[in-house]
Design a protein around this motif. Structure first.
Motif, short mmCIF file in Angstrom:
data_model
loop_
_atom_site.label_atom_id
_atom_site.label_comp_id
_atom_site.label_asym_id
_atom_site.label_seq_id
_atom_site.Cartn_x
_atom_site.Cartn_y
_atom_site.Cartn_z
N THR A 200 -13.73 6.52 -35.28
CA THR A 200 -13.32 7.78 -35.93
C THR A 200 -11.90 8.19 -35.56
O THR A 200 -11.17 8.75 -36.38
CB THR A 200 -14.32 8.88 -35.54
N GLN A 201 -11.51 7.92 -34.32
CA GLN A 201 -10.18 8.38 -33.90
C GLN A 201 -9.09 7.74 -34.76
O GLN A 201 -8.13 8.40 -35.15
CB GLN A 201 -9.97 8.07 -32.41
N TYR B 148 -13.47 19.57 -31.08
CA TYR B 148 -13.22 18.21 -30.61
C TYR B 148 -11.72 17.98 -30.45
O TYR B 148 -11.01 17.75 -31.42
CB TYR B 148 -13.83 17.24 -31.63
N TYR C 82 -19.82 20.22 -32.63
CA TYR C 82 -19.31 19.78 -31.34
C TYR C 82 -18.44 20.88 -30.76
O TYR C 82 -17.47 21.26 -31.38
CB TYR C 82 -18.46 18.51 -31.52
N ASP D 155 -16.88 15.33 -39.94
CA ASP D 155 -17.10 14.35 -38.86
C ASP D 155 -18.59 14.37 -38.51
O ASP D 155 -19.07 15.24 -37.81
CB ASP D 155 -16.22 14.74 -37.66
N SER E 127 -19.28 7.14 -37.24
CA SER E 127 -18.86 6.22 -36.18
C SER E 127 -20.05 5.39 -35.69
O SER E 127 -21.19 5.85 -35.72
CB SER E 127 -18.32 7.05 -35.03
N SER F 25 -19.99 4.44 -32.60
CA SER F 25 -19.85 4.60 -31.14
C SER F 25 -21.13 5.09 -30.48
O SER F 25 -21.42 4.75 -29.34
CB SER F 25 -18.72 5.57 -30.81
N LYS F 26 -21.89 5.91 -31.18
CA LYS F 26 -23.14 6.43 -30.59
C LYS F 26 -24.32 5.54 -30.98
O LYS F 26 -25.26 5.38 -30.23
CB LYS F 26 -23.44 7.85 -31.09
N ARG G 164 -15.88 -0.23 -31.30
CA ARG G 164 -14.75 0.25 -32.12
C ARG G 164 -14.98 -0.01 -33.61
O ARG G 164 -14.29 -0.83 -34.23
CB ARG G 164 -13.41 -0.37 -31.68
C1 LIG Z 1 -16.92 14.94 -32.44
C2 LIG Z 1 -16.80 13.46 -32.29
N1 LIG Z 1 -16.35 12.74 -33.32
C3 LIG Z 1 -16.25 11.40 -33.24
C4 LIG Z 1 -16.59 10.73 -32.10
C5 LIG Z 1 -16.51 9.22 -32.07
O1 LIG Z 1 -15.23 8.78 -31.95
P1 LIG Z 1 -14.90 7.23 -32.00
O2 LIG Z 1 -15.56 6.66 -33.21
O3 LIG Z 1 -13.40 7.20 -32.10
O4 LIG Z 1 -15.42 6.60 -30.74
C6 LIG Z 1 -17.04 11.43 -30.98
C7 LIG Z 1 -17.34 10.73 -29.74
O5 LIG Z 1 -17.52 11.27 -28.68
C8 LIG Z 1 -17.16 12.83 -31.10
O6 LIG Z 1 -17.63 13.55 -30.07
#
Ligand SMILES: Cc1ncc(COP(=O)(O)O)c(C=O)c1O
Length: 492
Positions: free
Chosen positions: A198-199, A223, A272, A300, A330, A332-333, A340
Motif C-alpha cells: 500500500t505504501q 495512519y 486506523y 485504504d 494489501s 501485508s496482513k 510486499r
Molecule cells: C492503515 C494501514 N494501511 C496500510 C497498511 C499496509 O501497508 P503496506 O501494504 O505498505 O505494508 C497498514 C499496515 O500496517 C496500515 O496500518
C-alpha cells in the motif's frame, strides 16, 4: 568474466615487470577493502583469463604477495587474503593509483533536495511482547504449502511473461484478485494495478494527483505513513474530526466550504487506529459530497478479511458509479509484510496514469511471486489461510477482552468498545497513556499511545493506548498484559 576489479598501473614505473604491477593492483584492492581479511581470491586461472595474461604471471604475483604477508595460500584451497594484514605503510603508496578511500578526509557533501523526516524506528516485532496494532501472526502462514506453488512457478515458468511488459501486473494474478474482489467484496468495473504494498500505492497516487499546496483531508487520528506520502508531494493536510461511527460529516462539509479539498483519505472499515466502522449513512453523504466537489477518495481497506461478527460492509469502491474511489488492499496482513504485495483497484481513466508514472521507479512487476500467489489463490489455499487466521484472531480478540475485563473488575481504568473486526483494541486507560507506553518499553512491551496517531498533536487527550491482539499467542498476550497491569491507572 571479471571476478576482482583491478587497476593496473600504466603510467609510472612502466618499466616494472607485469607480475609486480598485478601484485600491486591486488594489494591496492586489499588496502581499499574490496576484498577483506580471510576472503577467497580468484584462482590464478580465472584472473589470468580476466587480464588476458599467462597463468604463471598471476601465480608469480600471488607468490610475491604471499612473501609480503598480504596473501595466504593453502594447498588445493587456493589463495586468500591474509587474516593478519601487514601494517600499511604510506611510503609504499603508489601515487598514480586512484584517490584512496582510506586516506581521503574531504568527503563529498550531498545537496539533499527531498527528505523523509520521519525517523526509522526499531521494528515492533523485535519486542518480546508485541502489541503493535497491525502485526499478523506470521507463524500461522502455511510456508510449506506456499512453497509448492513457488516451486510450480519455477518448474513451469511463464517465460514470455518474465520479460518486460504487462506493467499493471502479472495477468493470471490480476485475474485471481479480480475474481476474489468481485465475489467477496463486490468490487467490479475497476482496473487492477499490482504494487509492492500500500505504501508504494500511496506514493504513486500522491505524485500523480497532488501538487504543492493541494489540500488533502485525513482522519484526525490516522495512519502517519499515508500522511507522509501526501506531504512528499506538497500536500497540506486537513484534519477531519471523528465520531464513534467514522468521520464527522458535518465537520467535513464545513472544511469543504473553507478549503479546496482535492483528496480524502479514509480507513472506513476498521478506522486506523480507533477501530470504528464508518456507517452506511455517512458513506452515502461522503460519497455525494465528494462527487459534488470533485474530491477523489482513497479507501485504504488494509484488513478487510478480519471481521468477526457479521459480514463486513462492502467497500465504498463497491458502490462507485462515478469512479472516484481509489481502492487499496494489501497482502501485508493476509500473508506478511515482507511479501510486499498490494493492489490498487481504480477506474481505468486513472489506472493508465498510475501505471505510466510507476514506470519511472519500476517498469516491471515481480512475476515469480505473483505467479505463485495466483496459483495459491486458484487452489483455494489463500482463502483456507484466511479462514484459519480469522478464526484464530477472533479467539484472540475474545481472550484480550476477557483479560481486560478482569483488570476492570479489579478496579483498573480500562474502557473499550468491542471492535467488529481488525487486529487491535482501542483502550481508554484514563490518563498518562504516553508515560505508560514509555514505561512498559523497559519490560519489553511494544504498544503505541494516542499521541502517535494524532495529526494535530494538541488534540492528544493522553488517554488511549492501542493493543494489538492478532500477532501473538494467548500465552504471550497474557504474559505481556500481566506486565502491563501494574502501570495501569486505578478507576476514579
Ligand atoms: C492503515 C494501514 N494501511 C496500510 C497498511 C499496509 O501497508 P503496506 O501494504 O505498505 O505494508 C497498514 C499496515 O500496517 C496500515 O496500518
Amino acid at each position: 568474466m571479471k571476478t576482482l576489479n583491478l587497476t593496473l598501473d600504466s603510467s609510472s614505473n612502466s618499466g616494472s615487470k607485469l607480475y609486480l604491477k598485478i601484485a600491486q593492483a591486488i594489494r591496492h584492492s586489499i588496502e581499499e577493502s574490496h576484498v577483506t581479511a580471510g576472503e577467497k581470491l580468484p584462482s590464478a586461472r580465472t584472473l589470468a583469463a580476466q587480464l588476458d595474461v599467462n597463468r604463471h604471471t598471476i601465480m608469480a604475483a600471488y607468490n610475491e604477495l604471499v612473501a609480503q604477508g598480504w596473501v595466504e595460500t593453502q594447498q588445493r584451497l587456493g589463495y586468500r587474503v591474509a587474516e593478519n594484514l601487514p601494517i600499511y605503510s604510506s611510503k609504499n603508496t603508489n601515487k598514480s593509483l586512484p584517490l584512496s578511500k582510506s586516506t581521503c578526509t574531504d568527503k563529498h557533501q550531498w545537496r539533499l533536495i527531498k527528505e523523509n523526516h520521519k525517523e526509522v524506528s526499531e521494528p515492533a516485532s523485535r519486542s518480546p511482547f508485541n502489541f503493535a496494532g497491525g502485526n499478523p501472526d506470521i507463524d500461522l502462514f502455511p510456508f510449506k504449502e506456499f512453497k509448492s506453488f513457488m516451486n510450480e512457478a519455477l518448474n513451469r515458468p511463464a517465460i514470455e511473461d518474465l520479460n518486460y511488459g504487462d506493467q499493471n501486473g502479472f495477468k493470471p494474478f490480476i485475474k485471481e484478485v479480480s475474481t476474489y474482489l468481485r465475489r467477496v467484496r463486490s468490487i467490479t468495473d475497476k482496473e487492477i494495478v499490482v504494487v509492492n504494498g500500500t505504501q508504494e500505492a500511496l506514493y504513486i497516487i500522491s505524485q500523480v494527483l497532488i501538487k504543492t499546496g493541494d489540500k488533502v483531508a485525513v482522519e484526525s487520528l490516522g495512519y502517519q505513513p499515508a500522511w507522509s506520502a501526501f506531504e512528499s508531494a506538497g500536500a497540506q493536510l486537513i484534519s477531519v474530526n471523528q465520531t464513534d461511527d467514522g468521520i464527522d460529516v458535518e465537520h467535513f462539509k464545513t472544511l469543504i466550504e473553507q478549503n479546496n479539498i482535492r483528496l480524502l483519505y479514509l480507513t472506513p472499515l476498521h478506522q486506523y487506529p480507533t477501530t470504528t466502522t464508518l456507517s452506511m449513512s455517512k458513506r452515502k453523504v461522503i460519497y455525494q459530497l465528494a462527487q459534488q466537489h470533485n474530491i477523489a477518495i482513497i479507501e485504504d481497506d488494509y484488513d478487510h478479511e478480519f471481521h468477526y461478527n457479521s459480514q463486513p460492509l462492502a467497500p465504498m469502491a463497491a458502490n462507485d458509479p462515478s469512479g472516484l474511489v481509489i481502492y487499496l488492499s494489501s497482502f501485508s496482513k493476509i500473508m506478511f509484510p515482507g511479501v510486499r504485495l498490494g493492489i490498487i483497484a481504480v477506474d481505468k481513466s486513472l489506472s493508465t496514469h498510475l501505471v505510466n508514472y510507476r514506470t519511472l521507479i519500476n517498469h516491471k512487476v515481480n512475476v515469480l511471486l505473483q505467479d505463485a500467489v495466483a496459483r495459491w489463490m486458484k487452489d483455494g489455499g489463500f482463502e483456507r489461510h484466511l479462514r484459519k487466521s480469522t478464526r484464530l484472531y477472533k479467539k484472540r480478540r475474545q481472550y484480550m477482552i476477557d483479560q481486560l475485563n478482569e483488570f476492570s473488575d479489579e478496579g483498573l481504568h480500562v474502557e473499550f468498545s468491542i471492535p467488529a473486526g481488525g487486529m487491535a483494541l482501542w483502550v481508554n486507560i484514563g490518563k498518562n497513556a504516553k508515560k505508560v507506553e514509555q514505561q512498559v518499553k523497559q519490560n519489553g512491551i511494544f504498544l503505541l499511545a494516542e499521541h502517535a496517531f494524532h495529526l494535530n498533536k494538541s488534540n492528544d487527550q493522553d488517554k488511549y493506548i492501542r493493543l494489538g491482539f492478532a500477532g501473538q499467542s494467548e500465552e504471550k498476550m497474557r504474559e505481556g498484559l500481566l506486565l502491563l497491569k501494574p502501570f495501569l491507572n486505578k478507576s476514579e
